[in-house]
Design a protein around this motif. Structure first.
Motif, short mmCIF file in Angstrom:
data_model
loop_
_atom_site.label_atom_id
_atom_site.label_comp_id
_atom_site.label_asym_id
_atom_site.label_seq_id
_atom_site.Cartn_x
_atom_site.Cartn_y
_atom_site.Cartn_z
N LEU A 154 -9.04 7.89 1.62
CA LEU A 154 -8.26 7.56 2.80
C LEU A 154 -7.67 8.81 3.46
N GLY A 155 -7.91 9.97 2.86
CA GLY A 155 -7.39 11.21 3.41
C GLY A 155 -5.90 11.38 3.18
N LEU A 156 -5.40 10.84 2.07
CA LEU A 156 -3.97 10.84 1.78
C LEU A 156 -3.67 11.68 0.54
N LEU A 157 -2.51 12.30 0.54
CA LEU A 157 -2.01 12.98 -0.65
C LEU A 157 -1.30 11.97 -1.54
N PRO A 158 -1.36 12.15 -2.87
CA PRO A 158 -0.66 11.22 -3.77
C PRO A 158 0.82 11.07 -3.45
N ARG A 159 1.44 12.14 -2.97
CA ARG A 159 2.89 12.06 -2.71
C ARG A 159 3.21 11.15 -1.53
N SER A 160 2.22 10.83 -0.71
CA SER A 160 2.45 9.91 0.40
C SER A 160 2.11 8.47 0.02
N CYS A 161 1.86 8.24 -1.27
CA CYS A 161 1.49 6.91 -1.76
C CYS A 161 2.58 6.34 -2.66
N GLY A 162 2.61 5.02 -2.74
CA GLY A 162 3.56 4.34 -3.62
C GLY A 162 2.84 3.38 -4.55
N ALA A 163 3.53 2.96 -5.59
CA ALA A 163 3.00 2.00 -6.54
C ALA A 163 4.08 0.98 -6.88
N VAL A 164 3.67 -0.28 -6.97
CA VAL A 164 4.57 -1.36 -7.35
C VAL A 164 4.00 -2.01 -8.59
N GLY A 165 4.73 -1.97 -9.69
CA GLY A 165 4.23 -2.51 -10.94
C GLY A 165 5.35 -2.87 -11.89
N ASP A 166 4.97 -3.27 -13.12
CA ASP A 166 6.01 -3.81 -14.01
C ASP A 166 5.90 -3.40 -15.47
N SER A 167 4.84 -2.69 -15.88
CA SER A 167 4.66 -2.57 -17.32
C SER A 167 3.88 -1.33 -17.73
N ARG A 168 3.49 -1.30 -18.99
CA ARG A 168 2.80 -0.15 -19.59
C ARG A 168 1.62 0.32 -18.77
N SER A 169 0.86 -0.60 -18.22
CA SER A 169 -0.37 -0.21 -17.52
C SER A 169 -0.09 0.53 -16.22
N ASP A 170 1.16 0.52 -15.77
CA ASP A 170 1.51 1.20 -14.52
C ASP A 170 2.05 2.61 -14.73
N LEU A 171 2.34 3.00 -15.95
CA LEU A 171 3.06 4.26 -16.18
C LEU A 171 2.28 5.49 -15.73
N PRO A 172 0.98 5.64 -16.05
CA PRO A 172 0.26 6.82 -15.55
C PRO A 172 0.22 6.88 -14.02
N LEU A 173 0.10 5.73 -13.37
CA LEU A 173 0.09 5.71 -11.91
C LEU A 173 1.47 6.06 -11.35
N PHE A 174 2.52 5.52 -11.96
CA PHE A 174 3.88 5.84 -11.52
C PHE A 174 4.11 7.35 -11.51
N ALA A 175 3.54 8.02 -12.51
CA ALA A 175 3.75 9.47 -12.65
C ALA A 175 2.93 10.28 -11.67
N SER A 176 2.03 9.62 -10.94
CA SER A 176 1.06 10.34 -10.09
C SER A 176 1.29 10.17 -8.60
N VAL A 177 2.20 9.28 -8.21
CA VAL A 177 2.43 9.03 -6.79
C VAL A 177 3.84 9.44 -6.39
N GLY A 178 4.09 9.46 -5.10
CA GLY A 178 5.38 9.93 -4.61
C GLY A 178 6.51 8.94 -4.78
N LEU A 179 6.20 7.65 -4.84
CA LEU A 179 7.22 6.61 -4.91
C LEU A 179 6.74 5.50 -5.82
N SER A 180 7.54 5.13 -6.81
CA SER A 180 7.15 4.05 -7.71
C SER A 180 8.27 3.03 -7.80
N VAL A 181 7.87 1.77 -7.75
CA VAL A 181 8.82 0.65 -7.75
C VAL A 181 8.56 -0.22 -8.98
N ALA A 182 9.55 -0.29 -9.87
CA ALA A 182 9.46 -1.19 -11.02
C ALA A 182 9.97 -2.56 -10.56
#
Length: 220
Positions: A157-185
């Motif tokens: 999409l031509g985007l940097l990870p810091r301009s992306c967010g993730a919305v998740g709730d558990s263990r499977s989201d932790l690596p993604l949370f650490a890789s994007v600019g904004l993470s929502v538990a």
């Protein structure tokens, strides 16, 4: 339709996030006859006692002989959090590409993508032969695969990870949370809350929109 004026992307988890209090696999296992066994296996995954490969293989065995066409009818009854339609529409309207980053089986991701208008989805695949599931896994997929999928989507999409967010709730989201600019538990486990930028507890997905708006204002 993808706009060239994209502020970012938002990666939404499915199980425990869009599907509250359970997982799509456990829901479907209720039709397949191994719900209790799978629920115990998923609890073991959440605690770190087993990996996703083990859970997927146990679950896939219960699908043997089921016709592919049966699944969408079952999924029509999948319990979903309120506000998905409105949240996806808001993302598109504000230049955020909504994507499903999930460990749910690909028929689930495909169904939710078509129903709500997500851009793409990830997930493991069940093996099929002659339009029936064989009981084996065709492609395994874990929390690191989820992260890698999301980062690949951002690149496409031509985007940097810091301009992306993730919305998740558990263990499977932790690596993604650490890789994007904004993470929502969202209605999350203790581990996800600790790892996230922001914690939101609500029965309506639209409650994450004030947080996601940070991605829009950060790029404008």
């Amino acid at each position: 339709m993808l706009s060239t004026d994209r502020a970012g992307a938002v990666f939404f988890d499915v199980d425990g996030t869009l599907v509250p209090g359970t997982s799509s696999s456990v829901f479907l296992a209720g039709f397949l006859g191994h719900r209790d066994e799978l629920a115990k296996a998923e609890d073991a995954y959440a605690s770190g006692a087993v990996d996703n490969r083990q859970v997927s293989e146990l679950d896939a065995a219960g699908w043997a002989g089921v016709h592919e066409d049966q699944v969408s009818g079952w999924l029509d009854g999948l319990p979903l959090v309120a506000g998905i339609t409105e949240t996806v529409a808001w993302c598109w309207q504000n230049g955020l590409v909504p994507v499903l980053a999930t460990l749910a089986w690909s028929p689930v991701g495909s169904y939710l993508t078509e129903r709500f208008g997500f851009h793409a989805f990830s997930g493991p695949r069940l093996e099929t032969a002659g339009s029936r599931f064989t009981g084996r896994v065709a492609r395994h997929f874990d929390e690191y695969g989820k992260r890698d999928f999301a980062l690949a989507q951002a690149r496409e999409l031509g985007l940097l990870p810091r301009s992306c967010g993730a919305v998740g709730d558990s263990r499977s989201d932790l690596p993604l949370f650490a890789s994007v600019g904004l993470s929502v538990a969202f209605n999350a486990s203790a581990g996800a809350r600790e790892a996230a930028t922001v914690t939101v507890d609500d029965d309506d997905l639209r409650s994450v929109l004030p947080v996601l708006s940070r991605l829009v204002t950060a790029t404008r």
